[in-house]
Write a protein that holds these residues in place. Sequence first.
Motif, PDB file in Angstrom:
ATOM      1  N   UNK A  26      -4.498  49.462  29.296  1.00  0.00           N
ATOM      2  CA  UNK A  26      -4.338  50.547  30.273  1.00  0.00           C
ATOM      3  C   UNK A  26      -3.317  50.164  31.327  1.00  0.00           C
ATOM      4  N   UNK A  27      -3.322  48.889  31.758  1.00  0.00           N
ATOM      5  CA  UNK A  27      -2.377  48.446  32.786  1.00  0.00           C
ATOM      6  C   UNK A  27      -0.937  48.481  32.277  1.00  0.00           C
ATOM      7  N   UNK A  28      -0.706  48.069  31.016  1.00  0.00           N
ATOM      8  CA  UNK A  28       0.655  48.083  30.478  1.00  0.00           C
ATOM      9  C   UNK A  28       1.168  49.508  30.303  1.00  0.00           C
ATOM     10  N   UNK A  29       0.278  50.425  29.916  1.00  0.00           N
ATOM     11  CA  UNK A  29       0.681  51.820  29.770  1.00  0.00           C
ATOM     12  C   UNK A  29       1.089  52.417  31.106  1.00  0.00           C
ATOM     13  N   UNK A  30       0.367  52.070  32.149  1.00  0.00           N
ATOM     14  CA  UNK A  30       0.699  52.572  33.478  1.00  0.00           C
ATOM     15  C   UNK A  30       2.043  52.012  33.945  1.00  0.00           C
ATOM     16  N   UNK A  31       2.329  50.739  33.643  1.00  0.00           N
ATOM     17  CA  UNK A  31       3.615  50.139  34.048  1.00  0.00           C
ATOM     18  C   UNK A  31       4.779  50.801  33.323  1.00  0.00           C
ATOM     19  N   UNK A  32       4.590  51.124  32.051  1.00  0.00           N
ATOM     20  CA  UNK A  32       5.663  51.799  31.298  1.00  0.00           C
ATOM     21  C   UNK A  32       5.962  53.171  31.871  1.00  0.00           C
ATOM     22  N   UNK A  33       4.935  53.885  32.270  1.00  0.00           N
ATOM     23  CA  UNK A  33       5.140  55.213  32.851  1.00  0.00           C
ATOM     24  C   UNK A  33       5.900  55.118  34.170  1.00  0.00           C
ATOM     25  N   UNK A  34       5.604  54.104  34.946  1.00  0.00           N
ATOM     26  CA  UNK A  34       6.290  53.948  36.232  1.00  0.00           C
ATOM     27  C   UNK A  34       7.764  53.615  36.014  1.00  0.00           C
ATOM     28  N   UNK A  35       8.087  52.732  35.036  1.00  0.00           N
ATOM     29  CA  UNK A  35       9.483  52.375  34.761  1.00  0.00           C
ATOM     30  C   UNK A  35      10.266  53.584  34.257  1.00  0.00           C
ATOM     31  N   UNK A  36       9.660  54.404  33.424  1.00  0.00           N
ATOM     32  CA  UNK A  36      10.307  55.614  32.926  1.00  0.00           C
ATOM     33  C   UNK A  36      10.640  56.577  34.051  1.00  0.00           C
ATOM     34  N   UNK A  37       9.725  56.705  34.995  1.00  0.00           N
ATOM     35  CA  UNK A  37       9.963  57.607  36.139  1.00  0.00           C
ATOM     36  C   UNK A  37      11.107  57.099  36.988  1.00  0.00           C
ATOM     37  N   UNK A  38      11.184  55.787  37.194  1.00  0.00           N
ATOM     38  CA  UNK A  38      12.290  55.228  37.983  1.00  0.00           C
ATOM     39  C   UNK A  38      13.641  55.477  37.296  1.00  0.00           C
ATOM     40  N   UNK A  39      13.693  55.356  35.947  1.00  0.00           N
ATOM     41  CA  UNK A  39      14.956  55.581  35.218  1.00  0.00           C
ATOM     42  C   UNK A  39      15.399  57.035  35.367  1.00  0.00           C
ATOM     43  N   UNK A  40      14.482  57.963  35.302  1.00  0.00           N
ATOM     44  CA  UNK A  40      14.829  59.380  35.460  1.00  0.00           C
ATOM     45  C   UNK A  40      15.370  59.662  36.850  1.00  0.00           C
ATOM     46  N   UNK A  41      14.800  59.055  37.825  1.00  0.00           N
ATOM     47  CA  UNK A  41      15.273  59.243  39.203  1.00  0.00           C
ATOM     48  C   UNK A  41      16.673  58.675  39.361  1.00  0.00           C
ATOM     49  N   UNK A  42      16.935  57.535  38.730  1.00  0.00           N
ATOM     50  CA  UNK A  42      18.263  56.922  38.839  1.00  0.00           C
ATOM     51  C   UNK A  42      19.324  57.781  38.172  1.00  0.00           C
ATOM     52  N   UNK A  43      19.016  58.395  37.030  1.00  0.00           N
ATOM     53  CA  UNK A  43      19.970  59.274  36.343  1.00  0.00           C
ATOM     54  C   UNK A  43      20.299  60.479  37.206  1.00  0.00           C
ATOM     55  N   UNK A  44      19.315  61.069  37.794  1.00  0.00           N
ATOM     56  CA  UNK A  44      19.542  62.235  38.660  1.00  0.00           C
ATOM     57  C   UNK A  44      20.394  61.864  39.863  1.00  0.00           C
ATOM     58  N   UNK A  45      20.184  60.679  40.420  1.00  0.00           N
ATOM     59  CA  UNK A  45      20.955  60.252  41.585  1.00  0.00           C
ATOM     60  C   UNK A  45      22.434  60.097  41.224  1.00  0.00           C
ATOM     61  N   UNK A  46      22.712  59.506  40.050  1.00  0.00           N
ATOM     62  CA  UNK A  46      24.110  59.324  39.625  1.00  0.00           C
ATOM     63  C   UNK A  46      24.803  60.664  39.383  1.00  0.00           C
TER      64      UNK A  46
END
Length: 547
Positions: free
Chosen positions: A519-539
């Motif tokens: 459960x902890x690893x799944x939550x970490x993957x979701x957080x990293x995915x959200x950060x990548x989406x935010x970075x793409x939008x910023x660029x």
Amino acid sequence: APQASSPPPLLAALSAPSPPAALRALRALSRRRFRARAMGLVSSGFAKTSMADSWNQLGRGPKLRHLFGAYGNQDCWGVQRRYKQIEDGNGYIGYDEFQKLVGAEEFSLLFVWDLFSQQNELMDVRELLVVICLFSSARLEEKGAFLLALFDQSKCSVSTGLELAQLVVAVLGVLARCTGTAAPRMKEASQQLKEELPGLSQAYAEAMQLVGRDAAFKQERVLHHNEIGILLAPIKNAYERLPISRAPPHDSPPPPPPDWGLNIGAALPSRPPAAAKAGAGGGAGGGGGLSAKERALMSQGPQEAEPHLAWMKRLEEDEAAAAAQSPTGGAFGAAFGNFAASASAAAAAAAAHGGGGGQAASKPARSWLLMQDVNFASVAKDLPGFRQMFVKAVSTSLGLPSSRLEVVNVTLGTVGVSTLVEFLVHPAAGSGGGHDQRGLSQLILLLEQQISSQHSALRKGPLGAYIEDAVVLAGQPQRCTTPAPPRGEVKTTSLGTQTDDDIELMRKQWPVVVKSDAVASEASASIRKAFREVDVLRRKAARAQAA
């Protein structure tokens, strides 16, 4: 020959030899005429009562006259003396206390209680005493003197105009309740007395000139009780037309004896029996020079009628004895003397019984008081002051010396917003407990009764605001602890195995959840995915702004 008639008062005043004498005569004549029409509110109230048909139709007045018609002046004072032994300072009594003041049949007591009690819970003591005095067979002067003393807050036989207005409103209110009419208001009575009192009392008129009308009426004590005749003269004729001024019914029940309900033995220090006095004095009467009434009063048990009064009276004796034994003296010396006497008594008992029973007898009772809905932060602002107030209030309500009560600790409560007080009740000093024969468990039970009763001395005192939802605990409440469960499992606390306290069992059970590695690893993957989406939008936003 016809005899010459005396000239009218006004003509005699004008024919006085000197102007000052004439002025004095005119003032005296006007004062007499003013007194004749003064106290108009009381006179009109008496006149309305005497002419009201509802007096006999409702039957309240005749019933009260039948119940208290055989009472005399001394019987009215006897009721007041009985109240002094049970009063708690709030001026109200319950039905149980009412039964101790008035000795009558049950149906008669219920009639008076239903007529004058407030919401069928409490009765104003002053109103009860006004009823007994008004419907008694005492003379008008005796009734006036009793009522003046009843409403005199200073107890110095000198009243204010405001206290006289309270007396008038109370008397007319009782009569209005018997006839079913409206009672006069305090404002109306005060306004009329402010106008009439300067003409009735020269001292009141001088006080009004010095301090003003309102200040003289509320604060200046210039109406002496020995001038009762001046106040009663304007209302005497109206009073004599009232039904209560006539002879009482022939079948009126007799009042109880003057010493009925009085616990005289509790208000006096312990004395030897009458037989021992007779033996010591060598008298042959068998009473040691005491009258039959004194011997009867001495034979009454002090614990039967008013035990709380006996405990309060014995406080003074215990404090005085402790102060005499203390090496330092004063309030601290009294407390130290009681503690030292208790310790020495415990050591002596332990030595006599081999250290077993004596130690058990001298062991203090430890209890906890959980004050719910009391913020600990407000109490912690002045912990020494709260400790002193707690000891003073609880010891007074239980009838104990302050030295027998000790506050051990004041901490944050275990249930919601609450405060927990840990305290000790020490046993009585000396062998056998001295005057106080109550056990420590009985004192704790009495404390619980004081907390549960809304009209107790403890709830009416300074501690009352803190103990509205308080609970006395026999054991120290424990905070729940949860062991670490295996990973991936959900566990709840088991309160039933950690405490026997009902308050502790009412606490909410908090689940403790421990997540697994998946459960902890799944939550970490979701957080990293959200950060990548935010970075793409910023660029994308930066490129659009540059173009």
